[in-house]
Motif scaffolding. Structure first.
Motif, PDB file in Angstrom:
ATOM      1  N   CYS A   1       0.845  -1.196   0.000  1.00 46.92           N
ATOM      2  CA  CYS A   1       0.000   0.000   0.000  1.00 46.92           C
ATOM      3  C   CYS A   1       0.873   1.236   0.000  1.00 46.92           C
ATOM      4  O   CYS A   1       1.992   1.235   0.528  1.00 46.92           O
ATOM      5  N   GLN A   2       0.355   2.324  -0.610  1.00 43.54           N
ATOM      6  CA  GLN A   2       1.104   3.575  -0.696  1.00 43.54           C
ATOM      7  C   GLN A   2       0.883   4.473   0.511  1.00 43.54           C
ATOM      8  O   GLN A   2       1.610   5.442   0.710  1.00 43.54           O
ATOM      9  N   LEU A   3      -0.148   4.179   1.339  1.00 42.66           N
ATOM     10  CA  LEU A   3      -0.563   5.100   2.382  1.00 42.66           C
ATOM     11  C   LEU A   3      -0.283   4.566   3.786  1.00 42.66           C
ATOM     12  O   LEU A   3      -0.011   3.378   3.971  1.00 42.66           O
ATOM     13  N   SER A   4      -0.403   5.454   4.724  1.00 44.08           N
ATOM     14  CA  SER A   4      -0.338   5.099   6.143  1.00 44.08           C
ATOM     15  C   SER A   4      -1.569   5.701   6.799  1.00 44.08           C
ATOM     16  O   SER A   4      -1.613   6.915   7.049  1.00 44.08           O
ATOM     17  N   CYS A   5      -2.562   4.872   7.047  1.00 45.99           N
ATOM     18  CA  CYS A   5      -3.858   5.373   7.519  1.00 45.99           C
ATOM     19  C   CYS A   5      -3.983   5.233   9.027  1.00 45.99           C
ATOM     20  O   CYS A   5      -3.463   4.291   9.628  1.00 45.99           O
ATOM     21  N   ALA A   6      -4.733   6.171   9.626  1.00 49.72           N
ATOM     22  CA  ALA A   6      -4.822   6.250  11.079  1.00 49.72           C
ATOM     23  C   ALA A   6      -5.392   4.991  11.701  1.00 49.72           C
ATOM     24  O   ALA A   6      -5.026   4.628  12.816  1.00 49.72           O
ATOM     25  N   MET A   7      -6.283   4.283  10.988  1.00 51.29           N
ATOM     26  CA  MET A   7      -6.962   3.144  11.580  1.00 51.29           C
ATOM     27  C   MET A   7      -6.401   1.803  11.111  1.00 51.29           C
ATOM     28  O   MET A   7      -6.956   0.755  11.414  1.00 51.29           O
ATOM     29  N   CYS A   8      -5.304   1.811  10.357  1.00 52.40           N
ATOM     30  CA  CYS A   8      -4.766   0.573   9.785  1.00 52.40           C
ATOM     31  C   CYS A   8      -3.618   0.045  10.639  1.00 52.40           C
ATOM     32  O   CYS A   8      -2.769   0.802  11.113  1.00 52.40           O
ATOM     33  N   ASP A   9      -3.577  -1.269  10.788  1.00 52.82           N
ATOM     34  CA  ASP A   9      -2.582  -1.926  11.649  1.00 52.82           C
ATOM     35  C   ASP A   9      -1.407  -2.478  10.845  1.00 52.82           C
ATOM     36  O   ASP A   9      -0.809  -3.493  11.215  1.00 52.82           O
ATOM     37  N   ARG A  10      -1.048  -1.803   9.760  1.00 51.53           N
ATOM     38  CA  ARG A  10       0.014  -2.313   8.896  1.00 51.53           C
ATOM     39  C   ARG A  10       1.372  -2.403   9.602  1.00 51.53           C
ATOM     40  O   ARG A  10       2.219  -3.208   9.220  1.00 51.53           O
ATOM     41  N   SER A  11       1.570  -1.639  10.637  1.00 53.10           N
ATOM     42  CA  SER A  11       2.865  -1.663  11.322  1.00 53.10           C
ATOM     43  C   SER A  11       3.144  -3.008  11.984  1.00 53.10           C
ATOM     44  O   SER A  11       4.296  -3.315  12.300  1.00 53.10           O
TER      45      SER A  11
END
Length: 346
Positions: free
Chosen positions: A47-57
């Motif tokens: 994904c290109q984004l870092s969203c406030a509600m996403c747990d990608r970290s």
């Protein structure tokens, strides 16, 4: 009719908790369907984004795209059953260069209800045309504001005007092709930071798209959000998504969680290797589901750290429908300059 500004305290008081049909059926009978209604396929974990509600970290796997052999096997194992397929996961599906061909393959195998969820940055008019011709029935675009500040505050790295232009071009392409599909849907994830933008979104888009779906942000994984409706962690109840959904990750591993299980901790097997009914009714699925439905969240860390299985999640659904009904109504008066939803919810 509620008066402006929208009174969320009144909404909370007036809206009864509503339970999904699958949940009511399970409570009444103890029975779980042999297959899920919804299958999410993550063909891209990038994904290109870092969203406030996403747990990608928290992802412990490299960003990847689903191999062709895995995808074809997954579709073949889904095709015998009447399910809704959605291309989404922890990644952006439009980053998958094979997506159009994959949608066409799924359509050719008789899967009729196919959708995708996108951040909209890559949804050019040419790609929209290809997706429509491939047979996509629903395109959901995340739009969480009515300007760069409100939208970009939720989706770090997103360009509001690009997303808006791509939604407009999708609508034009659909009209030019004279197609009844896809449904164009906006998904609005609400937290305190973008609450005031909700009226502007509905005012601009309610007569242009097929639906505007409101989601109240909730917590899963290690993400810390700023919800409008607080979570009540003491009211843990079984999650209805356990009863109707699975998600297939890029390697074919399949989880009973609809979105928060970024590392397949609730893995029930590999859908590229086992047919959907056998997987969903298999021993691994039965064990996880039994522990979850019994409230044994301590043994299921993914469920233990998720607010989606608190009573508040059902309030979220009731409130979301009330917000949609209120703002879709053509009789809603225009707000006074300077007013906003945050006038009653700081």
């Amino acid at each position: 009719m509620l008066t402006w500004p929208m009174d969320f305290e009144k909404l909370i008081r007036d809206n009864k908790v509503t339970y999904p049909l699958e949940y009511r059926h399970f409570i009444q009978t103890g029975c779980v369907a042999k297959t899920p209604k919804n299958v999410s396929i993550e063909t891209s974990s990038a994904c290109q984004l870092s969203c406030a509600m996403c747990d990608r970290s928290r992802i412990r796997r490299e960003a990847s795209f689903m191999p062709d052999d895995v995808f074809y096997a997954v579709i073949d194992h889904i095709a015998p059953f009447r399910v809704r397929v959605n291309f989404n996961g922890v990644g952006e599906p439009l980053l998958d260069e094979r997506l159009v061909d994959r949608i066409a393959y799924a359509t050719g195998r008789g899967i009729d209800e196919i959708g995708l969820v996108t951040n909209g940055l890559l949804l050019t008019s040419s790609l929209s045309k290809e997706l429509i011709k491939a047979g996509i029935k629903r395109i959901t675009v995340s739009l969480d504001g009515d300007d760069q500040e409100s939208h970009g505050g939720v989706h770090s790295g997103a360009d509001y005007e690009t997303v808006v232009n791509h939604i407009e071009s999708l609508i034009r392409v659909k009209k030019n092709l004279n197609r009844g599909f896809p449904d164009v849907v906006l998904r609005v994830t609400v937290q305190k930071s973008n609450l005031a933008a909700i009226p502007g979104i509905f005012m601009r888009w309610r007569n242009k798209v097929q639906a505007i779906c409101v989601n109240f942000v909730y917590q899963y994984g290690q993400v810390r959000t700023n919800p409008v409706v607080p979570y009540n962690w003491k009211e843990k109840i079984p999650c209805p998504n356990m009863l109707n959904s699975v998600m297939v990750l890029t390697n074919g591993l399949t989880t009973l969680c609809c979105m928060g299980d970024v590392n397949a901790e609730l893995n029930i097997g590999n859908l590229a290797q086992v047919r959907l009914d056998n997987l969903y009714s298999g021993s691994a699925a039965k064990d996880i589901r039994a522990r979850h439905l019994a409230g044994d969240f301590d043994s299921l860390p993914v469920c233990d750290r998720c607010a989606g299985c608190t009573m508040s999640s059902f309030y979220f659904g009731s409130l979301a429908r009330a917000v949609e009904a209120y703002w879709q109504n053509d009789m809603v008066p225009k707000p006074e300059p300077g007013s906003g939803l945050n006038a009653c919810c700081p």
